[in-house]
Design an enzyme around this catalytic site. Structure first.
Site, PDB file in Angstrom:
ATOM      1  N   GLU A 209      58.839 -66.726  42.280  1.00 28.08           N
ATOM      2  CA  GLU A 209      57.423 -66.832  42.091  1.00 28.08           C
ATOM      3  C   GLU A 209      56.869 -65.717  43.475  1.00 28.08           C
ATOM      4  O   GLU A 209      57.220 -65.528  44.410  1.00 28.08           O
ATOM      5  CB  GLU A 209      56.831 -68.193  42.615  1.00 28.08           C
ATOM      6  CG  GLU A 209      57.236 -69.214  41.572  1.00 28.08           C
ATOM      7  CD  GLU A 209      56.980 -69.104  40.064  1.00 28.08           C
ATOM      8  OE1 GLU A 209      55.953 -68.266  39.992  1.00 28.08           O
ATOM      9  OE2 GLU A 209      57.477 -69.703  39.268  1.00 28.08           O
ATOM     10  N   GLY A 210      55.762 -65.301  42.967  1.00 28.08           N
ATOM     11  CA  GLY A 210      55.105 -64.185  43.713  1.00 28.08           C
ATOM     12  C   GLY A 210      54.319 -64.646  44.804  1.00 28.08           C
ATOM     13  O   GLY A 210      53.805 -65.828  44.687  1.00 28.08           O
TER      14      GLY A 210
ATOM     15  N   ASP B 151      44.235 -54.524  50.041  1.00 20.92           N
ATOM     16  CA  ASP B 151      43.896 -53.919  48.510  1.00 20.92           C
ATOM     17  C   ASP B 151      42.974 -54.983  48.033  1.00 20.92           C
ATOM     18  O   ASP B 151      41.755 -54.871  47.414  1.00 20.92           O
ATOM     19  CB  ASP B 151      45.101 -53.836  47.627  1.00 20.92           C
ATOM     20  CG  ASP B 151      45.727 -52.618  47.663  1.00 20.92           C
ATOM     21  OD1 ASP B 151      44.908 -51.495  47.954  1.00 20.92           O
ATOM     22  OD2 ASP B 151      46.703 -52.245  47.094  1.00 20.92           O
TER      23      ASP B 151
ATOM     24  N   PHE C 253      47.049 -62.314  41.006  1.00 19.28           N
ATOM     25  CA  PHE C 253      46.430 -61.137  42.205  1.00 19.28           C
ATOM     26  C   PHE C 253      45.066 -61.084  41.977  1.00 19.28           C
ATOM     27  O   PHE C 253      44.330 -61.008  42.803  1.00 19.28           O
ATOM     28  CB  PHE C 253      47.273 -59.655  42.025  1.00 19.28           C
ATOM     29  CG  PHE C 253      46.978 -58.795  43.217  1.00 19.28           C
ATOM     30  CD1 PHE C 253      45.746 -58.058  43.323  1.00 19.28           C
ATOM     31  CD2 PHE C 253      47.952 -58.649  44.096  1.00 19.28           C
ATOM     32  CE1 PHE C 253      45.636 -57.328  44.306  1.00 19.28           C
ATOM     33  CE2 PHE C 253      47.611 -57.580  45.050  1.00 19.28           C
ATOM     34  CZ  PHE C 253      46.470 -56.971  45.260  1.00 19.28           C
TER      35      PHE C 253
HETATM   36  N1  LIG Z   1      49.370 -53.615  47.238  1.00 18.52           N
HETATM   37  C1  LIG Z   1      49.594 -54.090  45.961  1.00 18.52           C
HETATM   38  N2  LIG Z   1      50.255 -54.891  45.558  1.00 18.52           N
HETATM   39  C2  LIG Z   1      50.231 -55.331  44.597  1.00 18.52           C
HETATM   40  C3  LIG Z   1      49.055 -55.036  43.403  1.00 18.52           C
HETATM   41  N3  LIG Z   1      49.623 -55.726  42.318  1.00 18.52           N
HETATM   42  C4  LIG Z   1      50.592 -56.337  42.433  1.00 18.52           C
HETATM   43  N4  LIG Z   1      51.130 -56.147  43.575  1.00 18.52           N
HETATM   44  C5  LIG Z   1      52.320 -56.835  44.337  1.00 18.52           C
HETATM   45  O1  LIG Z   1      53.059 -57.278  43.098  1.00 18.52           O
HETATM   46  C6  LIG Z   1      53.087 -58.721  43.270  1.00 18.52           C
HETATM   47  C7  LIG Z   1      53.073 -59.493  42.022  1.00 18.52           C
HETATM   48  O2  LIG Z   1      51.612 -59.630  41.665  1.00 18.52           O
HETATM   49  P1  LIG Z   1      50.779 -60.937  41.306  1.00 18.52           P
HETATM   50  O3  LIG Z   1      49.678 -60.515  40.340  1.00 18.52           O
HETATM   51  O4  LIG Z   1      50.298 -61.224  42.683  1.00 18.52           O
HETATM   52  O5  LIG Z   1      51.498 -61.938  40.862  1.00 18.52           O
HETATM   53  P2  LIG Z   1      52.342 -63.119  41.797  1.00 18.52           P
HETATM   54  O6  LIG Z   1      51.557 -64.443  42.066  1.00 18.52           O
HETATM   55  O7  LIG Z   1      52.628 -62.598  42.889  1.00 18.52           O
HETATM   56  O8  LIG Z   1      53.412 -63.567  40.655  1.00 18.52           O
HETATM   57  P3  LIG Z   1      53.190 -63.707  39.239  1.00 18.52           P
HETATM   58  O9  LIG Z   1      52.143 -64.895  39.126  1.00 18.52           O
HETATM   59  O10 LIG Z   1      54.242 -64.342  38.644  1.00 18.52           O
HETATM   60  O11 LIG Z   1      52.730 -62.653  38.238  1.00 18.52           O
HETATM   61  C8  LIG Z   1      52.020 -59.168  44.211  1.00 18.52           C
HETATM   62  O12 LIG Z   1      52.045 -60.128  45.184  1.00 18.52           O
HETATM   63  C9  LIG Z   1      51.970 -57.655  45.459  1.00 18.52           C
HETATM   64  O13 LIG Z   1      53.287 -57.779  46.321  1.00 18.52           O
HETATM   65  C10 LIG Z   1      48.498 -54.017  43.824  1.00 18.52           C
HETATM   66  O14 LIG Z   1      47.307 -53.832  43.463  1.00 18.52           O
HETATM   67  N5  LIG Z   1      48.394 -53.770  45.216  1.00 18.52           N
END
Ligand SMILES: Nc1nc2c(ncn2[C@@H]2O[C@H](COP(=O)(O)OP(=O)(O)OP(=O)(O)O)[C@@H](O)[C@H]2O)c(=O)[nH]1
Ligand SMILES: *[C@@H]1O[C@H](CO)[C@@H](O)[C@H](O)[C@H]1NC(C)=O
Ligand SMILES: *[C@@H]1O[C@H](CO)[C@@H](O)[C@H](O)[C@H]1NC(C)=O
Ligand SMILES: *[C@@H]1O[C@H](CO)[C@@H](O)[C@H](O)[C@H]1NC(C)=O
Length: 449
Positions: A74-75, A391, A409
């Site tokens: 999980e992220g 960000d 995110f």
């Molecule tokens: N710096 C930055 N990191 C990003 C961005 N988009 C995604 N990430 C990275 O990718 C990770 C996953 O994206 P999220 O949409 O937050 O999803 P999550 O809750 O972390 O995981 P899921 O719900 O499983 O998708 C984030 O926690 C960041 O580490 C962005 O626009 N900028």
């Protein structure tokens, strides 16, 4: 060490010149000052605060500790959501006794792939304001738990799981039962008979007992069991995401969400960047922030936001699956141009996890793009989590925001904008896939104060 991911920003308009280190050092010295003041307050605000109690004091108070962890894949942003569920459970538990929530250190996240930087055992204080969290529910960092509970021991680990048989008769009911473990345990016994496991990278941590618990329902259904059936002082719920929100988007949800104030040094960095590259300041934009989240109650539409379009463009695993709700880069840029024109904005800030190849293409077809690109040294200090927060903070202050379909995110940015008081029309927007027919837009969740 040269890092190919971040060395490209040079001689581009998006070069991030500001010295992050000096600012962080300044903030950290402020934080240290702040902690002294806060210690005095927490004693009466909460019986467990920032202060580390001696084991004797903690025992005399009959403190109990709730720890938790989440399924490794999980992220970051889903983890923030699970924190809300756990905070809610602790509030329920505290109606009967003195429970404290122990914050699971950050690290080893699948998406945090920047090479060569140390990204485990990261305390919550690096990303969030601890005093703000404590204004909602008593929390302590894991290392404080070790210090005040008498060592790196967790008495009882409960691994949450679904019922092996699924929903019986297709009927949903809330229930909890001690059951044999369905999956192979990620804990193993050492020579002394203690359980060893990941424990956020704290190798010396041991669990005295590990059992599995089938649970189906909202977080607080665990309260009676934790209160009555289990006598251990420290209990850890593993796979805590198994239980649901007590009341999604209700008052308690929002109290906790509002208390999740980003760490001050990250907000300051975002603010510096806004001022320097986006002509955006809180006074001009009507986004004045109060350090005390309990005093923020902004009317929707009161925030104006900086003169730029904020974009969250989630790529990587979101495009690998060829999802029909995620646009091509060309499709996204077409929409971006459209929105800039419509909202009379000549600047665009893009937060994205796109890979090098896609970034190059994006810069080609959208040359006026502004991005937050830390140097390797800055990244080492902020970590991938801190960069993601900066960000999000910048996107949260844009006059108009558009995010990616079902990205947690993007959802966290929606909430931040809701707190700041933006008109919902400027927030709950997402890209549509190039050939998506019904492109349903995100739901507006109103804050319950
Ligand atoms: N710096 C930055 N990191 C990003 C961005 N988009 C995604 N990430 C990275 O990718 C990770 C996953 O994206 P999220 O949409 O937050 O999803 P999550 O809750 O972390 O995981 P899921 O719900 O499983 O998708 C984030 O926690 C960041 O580490 C962005 O626009 N900028
Ligand atoms: C907890 O204890 C009660 C009363 O002793 C018992 O009925 C119940 O089954 C127990 N719950 C679990 C999940 O073991
Ligand atoms: C481990 O914990 C479970 C659940 O509380 C309990 O039933 C069991 O007796 C414990 N085992 C040991 C060895 O203490
Ligand atoms: C910045 O914004 C202010 C007020 O919104 C405006 O007057 C000024 O011209 C802008 N400066 C630049 C460099 O765009």
């Amino acid at each position: 060490m040269a890092d190919h991911r971040f060395s490209r920003g040079f001689n581009s308009p998006v070069l991030w010149l500001f010295s992050v280190q000096s600012l962080i050092k300044l903030c950290l010295s402020f934080l240290a000052l702040g902690a002294v003041v806060v210690e005095g307050q927490t004693e009466d605000t909460f019986r467990a605060g920032n202060t580390v109690f001696s084991p004797a004091v903690a025992a005399a108070r009959d403190l109990r500790y709730l720890l938790y962890d989440i399924n490794p894949p999980e992220g970051f942003n889903l983890r923030r959501d699970v924190y809300i569920r756990m905070a809610s459970l602790v509030k329920t538990l505290r109606r009967h006794s003195d429970w404290v929530l122990v914050l699971p250190p950050w690290g080893r996240l699948y998406h945090w792939q920047s090479p060569d930087i140390h990204q485990i055992r990261i305390p919550w204080g690096e990303f969030f304001s601890l005093t703000s969290l404590q204004g909602n529910v008593p929390v302590i960092e894991y290392e404080e738990f070790i210090a005040e509970s008498g060592g790196p021991f967790i008495e009882q680990v409960l691994v949450l799981q679904n019922y092996a048989e699924g929903w019986t008769d297709g009927k949903w009911e809330e229930k909890v039962d001690q059951r044999p473990c369905v999956e192979r345990l990620l804990y193993s016994k050492d020579k002394q008979g203690y359980y060893r496991g990941w424990f956020w990278g704290y190798e010396e941590t041991r669990a005295v007992n590990v059992t599995c618990l089938s649970a189906q329902g909202h977080a607080s259904i665990l309260a009676p069991l934790l209160q009555n059936n289990i006598t251990s002082t420290s209990v850890m719920l593993d796979k805590a995401e198994t239980v649901l929100h007590d009341h999604y988007a209700g008052k308690d949800y929002w109290d906790t969400r509002r208390s999740m104030v980003f760490a001050k040094h990250l907000r300051l960095l975002g603010d510096e960047f806004r001022a320097k590259y986006l002509n955006s300041t809180d006074e001009q934009d009507q986004t004045i922030y109060n350090e005390d989240w309990t005093r923020i109650k902004n009317k929707l539409g009161s925030a104006r936001g900086g003169p730029y379009l904020g974009v969250h463009l989630r790529r990587k695993d979101f495009i690998w699956g060829h999802r029909e709700d995620v646009p091509s880069l060309k499709g996204a840029v077409k929409k971006i141009r459209n929105l800039m024109k419509k909202n009379k904005l000549d600047r665009v800030f893009v937060a994205t996890d796109a890979d090098e190849e896609e970034l190059e293409e994006l810069k080609k077809i959208l040359p006026e793009i502004t991005r937050f690109e830390p140097t390797w040294e800055d990244l080492e200090l902020l970590k991938d989590g801190g960069v993601a927060i900066v960000d999000q903070w910048i996107c949260a202050h844009a006059r108009y925001f558009i995010g990616t379909s079902v990205s947690t995110f993007s959802f966290r940015i929606h909430e931040e904008r809701e707190i700041l008081g933006f008109d919902p029309k400027t927030t709950y927007n997402r890209f549509c896939g190039d050939s998506e027919k019904e492109c349903e837009q995100p739901t507006h969740w109103k804050i319950v104060y």
